[in-house]
Design an enzyme around this catalytic site. Structure first.
Site, PDB file in Angstrom:
ATOM      1  N   LYS A   8      50.105  21.139  44.366  1.00 52.56           N
ATOM      2  CA  LYS A   8      49.976  19.693  44.220  1.00 52.56           C
ATOM      3  C   LYS A   8      49.500  19.347  42.814  1.00 52.56           C
ATOM      4  O   LYS A   8      48.757  20.118  42.196  1.00 52.56           O
ATOM      5  CB  LYS A   8      48.935  19.141  45.202  1.00 52.56           C
ATOM      6  CG  LYS A   8      49.294  19.188  46.661  1.00 52.56           C
ATOM      7  CD  LYS A   8      48.144  18.632  47.488  1.00 52.56           C
ATOM      8  CE  LYS A   8      48.415  18.724  48.978  1.00 52.56           C
ATOM      9  NZ  LYS A   8      49.441  17.771  49.417  1.00 52.56           N
ATOM     10  N   ARG A  28      52.535  21.249  59.560  1.00 52.05           N
ATOM     11  CA  ARG A  28      53.440  21.344  60.710  1.00 52.05           C
ATOM     12  C   ARG A  28      53.607  22.789  61.190  1.00 52.05           C
ATOM     13  O   ARG A  28      53.880  23.025  62.360  1.00 52.05           O
ATOM     14  CB  ARG A  28      54.789  20.719  60.360  1.00 52.05           C
ATOM     15  CG  ARG A  28      55.564  21.449  59.287  1.00 52.05           C
ATOM     16  CD  ARG A  28      56.603  20.555  58.625  1.00 52.05           C
ATOM     17  NE  ARG A  28      55.973  19.513  57.816  1.00 52.05           N
ATOM     18  CZ  ARG A  28      56.663  18.565  57.175  1.00 52.05           C
ATOM     19  NH1 ARG A  28      57.984  18.537  57.256  1.00 52.05           N
ATOM     20  NH2 ARG A  28      56.033  17.656  56.463  1.00 52.05           N
TER      21      ARG A  28
END
Length: 499
Positions: free
Chosen positions: A275, A349
Site C-alpha cells: 500500500k 477475503r
C-alpha cells in the site's frame, strides 16, 4: 468507567454541575419542550434569539444564585413531529461532548414532554442513554501528560421515576462495555494488538463469563486443518497467526446457532502488493471486524441472551517480507478450493473464506454473519456513515435492516450480482481473489459466497470499511474507532432470535 444513573422529579433532583434543557424547533424558533421554573427562564430567555432548537444545536450558559445547577446546556431536538430515535441519540451525544468539555462530572437531564412524540418513553430513554454513553469515552493516547477530557460520572434523568429507566440504562451500559472493548482494540497500537493479543482477550472473556468457551488454534493447528488461505497470508509476518473460536451456549435445548466471523488482520501493509504510505497509516484498524465480534461477545454474555452463538476470528498480520505470499501463486483453502492471488492486498477475503469453511464443517450454523473492513470500494460507494451489507437470504436481510434502523447504525443492502461472478475466473485455479477494477465490493462478496458451496445456510456479509473508523468525530461516534455494529447485532439477536 462506571456511570452512575438515577431518576428524580424536578423538585426532588439533587444539585449537579449542569442541567440539560430540551427544546423543539417550531417555525424556525426555539420552543420549550419541558416546563421549568422562572429562575431558569431568566437564564436562557436572552439566548433564544440565537438559538433555534434545531436538531443537535446546543447553547452553553451559566446559572445564577437561584439555580441548582451552575451550568446550563440548551439542547435542540428539532421539530417534535420529526424526532426519531437517531435524533435523540445524536442530540444527547452532542450534549455529552459539550458537558465534558466544560469539565462537568454530574448532570441533570430534563426530559421533554414525550407524549408529543411518535415513540415511547422506553425508546427515548434507550437512545438518550446510548447517546451519553457513546461519547463518554476516551480513545487511548500516548501523551506524556494526559490530555483527555474528564468523564461524566453521574447522570440523573429528571421528569420520570420508573423502574424501566434504571433497567434500560443498565442494559445500555452492558452494551457499551462491548462497544468500548471494540474501540479500544482498534485504537491501540498494532504492535500491541497482535493475533496473540486478540486470543488473550478472547480467553479473558471466557474467564470472566462462565457461559463462554474458547478454543485457540496456532499455526501448527491451522495447517493441520488445511487452512491454506489463512496460512498463506500469515507467511510474511513475524507475529504468529491465531484462529480463535468463541462459543456461547445460552439455549442448550435449541439447535439454532448464529456464527459471527470477524476479519482479524492486525496490520495490513498490503503485503508484496504494498500500500502507499497514506493508505497504510490507519491499517491498525483492519482488525475491526475481529474487535466487533469480541465486543458483541462481551455484551452477549453480560446480557445473558437465550441464544447460541459461535464467534470465529482468523487473525494475522499481512506483512511484507521475503517469505510473504506472492501474486500469481495459487493457494488452497480448507475445503480444497484453490485461489490464484491477483493481489496480496485482497487478503481479508482469503482468511474469511477459511473461517466460513471452518464454520460449515464444525458449527452447524443456522446463519453466518461476517464483519470485515474489506473494500475501499465500499467507502467510495457509501462513505463513512453507512455500512453496505450483502445477504443470500431475504429474511436475514430484512431483520438486519430493521435492527439497523432501530439502533441508528446504518446498513444498506447491496446486490449480489451474479453477472459479475465470472470476473473471478482463473485459468489455473478455481478462482482469483480479485475481479476487475469495477464493482469491487460486490466481487469481494461473491468471492466469499463461493465458499458456502452448496450449503443452504443464511449468510450476510457486512463491509464496515467506512464505518469502523473515522478520522474526525461524527455523531454519535467519537473520533477514530466507532465500535459500529455491536449495538445493531445485539439488538438483532435479541429481537429476532431470543424467542
Amino acid at each position: 468507567m462506571v456511570l452512575l444513573y438515577s431518576q428524580a422529579s424536578w423538585d426532588k433532583r439533587s444539585k449537579a454541575d449542569a442541567l440539560v434543557l430540551p427544546f423543539w424547533m417550531k417555525n424556525s424558533k426555539a420552543q420549550e419542550a419541558a416546563v421549568v421554573d422562572e429562575d431558569y427562564k431568566l437564564v436562557y430567555q436572552n439566548a433564544l434569539s440565537n438559538f433555534s432548537g434545531k436538531k443537535g444545536e446546543t447553547a452553553f450558559l451559566f446559572g445564577n444564585d437561584h439555580t441548582k445547577e451552575q451550568k446550563i446546556v440548551l439542547l435542540g431536538l428539532g421539530k417534535s413531529e420529526e424526532v426519531s430515535g437517531t435524533t435523540v441519540l445524536e442530540a444527547y451525544a452532542q450534549a455529552t461532548t459539550v458537558l465534558r468539555k466544560a469539565k462537568c462530572k454530574t448532570v441533570n437531564i430534563l426530559l421533554p414532554t414525550i407524549s408529543q412524540l411518535r415513540f415511547s418513553v422506553e425508546e427515548f430513554l434507550t437512545n438518550l442513554a446510548a447517546g451519553v454513553l457513546s461519547l463518554n469515552y476516551n480513545y487511548p493516547t500516548y501523551h506524556k501528560v494526559d490530555t483527555s477530557l474528564p468523564f461524566l460520572e453521574k447522570v440523573t434523568v429528571v421528569g420520570i421515576v420508573s423502574k424501566v429507566g434504571d433497567k434500560i440504562f443498565r442494559k445500555e451500559e452492558s452494551l457499551f462495555e462491548g462497544v468500548y472493548l471494540t474501540r479500544d482494540l482498534v485504537n491501540t497500537n498494532a504492535d500491541e494488538v497482535t493475533p496473540e493479543k486478540l486470543a488473550a482477550v478472547a480467553k479473558g472473556l471466557a474467564g470472566e463469563f462462565a457461559s463462554l468457551d474458547v478454543k485457540i488454534l496456532d499455526r501448527k493447528a491451522i495447517l493441520k486443518e488445511k487452512m491454506g488461505l489463512l496460512a498463506a497470508v500469515a507467511k510474511g509476518a513475524a507475529v504468529e497467526p491465531r484462529f480463535i473460536v468463541l462459543d456461547y451456549q445460552g439455549n442448550p435445548k435449541s439447535k439454532d446457532r448464529t456464527v459471527l466471523i470477524g476479519k482479524g488482520v492486525t496490520f495490513d501493509s498490503g503485503g508484496l502488493d504494498l500500500k502507499p504510505g497514506k493508505a497504510m497509516i490507519t491499517m491498525k484498524e483492519d482488525m475491526a471486524g475481529a474487535a466487533t465480534v469480541l465486543g458483541i461477545f462481551s455484551a452477549l454474555a453480560s446480557l445473558e441472551l437465550p441464544i447460541n452463538v459461535t464467534g470465529i476470528i482468523p487473525a494475522t498480520e499481512n506483512a511484507i517480507g521475503s517469505a510473504a505470499y506472492k501474486m500469481g501463486d495459487v493457494y488452497v483453502g480448507m475445503t480444497g478450493l484453490s485461489v490464484e492471488i491477483g493481489s496480496t492486498d485482497a487478503e481479508g477475503r482469503l482468511i474469511l473464506a477459511d473461517a466460513i469453511s471452518y464454520a460449515l464443517k464444525y458449527c452447524n450454523p443456522t446463519r453466518i454473519i461476517d464483519f470485515a473492513t474489506l473494500t475501499g470500494a465500499m467507502v467510495v460507494s457509501l462513505g463513512e456513515s453507512v455500512a453496505g451489507f450483502f445477504a443470500n437470504n431475504d429474511v436475514l436481510a430484512r431483520d438486519l435492516a430493521e435492527a439497523s434502523s432501530e439502533t441508528g447504525e446504518a446498513l444498506w443492502r447491496m446486490p449480489l450480482v451474479e453477472k459479475y461472478d465470472p470476473a473471478l475466473h482463473s485459468d489455473i485455479a478455481d478462482m482469483k481473489n480479485i475481479g476487475s477494477n469495477r464493482a469491487g465490493s460486490i466481487t469481494a462478496a461473491l468471492f466469499l459466497q463461493r465458499f458456502l458451496e452448496d450449503n443452504p445456510v443464511a449468510w450476510a456479509h457486512l463491509d464496515i470499511a467506512g464505518t469502523a473508523y473515522h478520522e474526525k468525530e461524527e455523531l454519535p461516534y467519537p473520533k477514530y474507532a466507532t465500535g459500529f455494529g455491536v449495538r445493531c447485532l445485539i439488538h438483532y439477536m435479541e429481537k429476532f432470535l431470543s424467542k
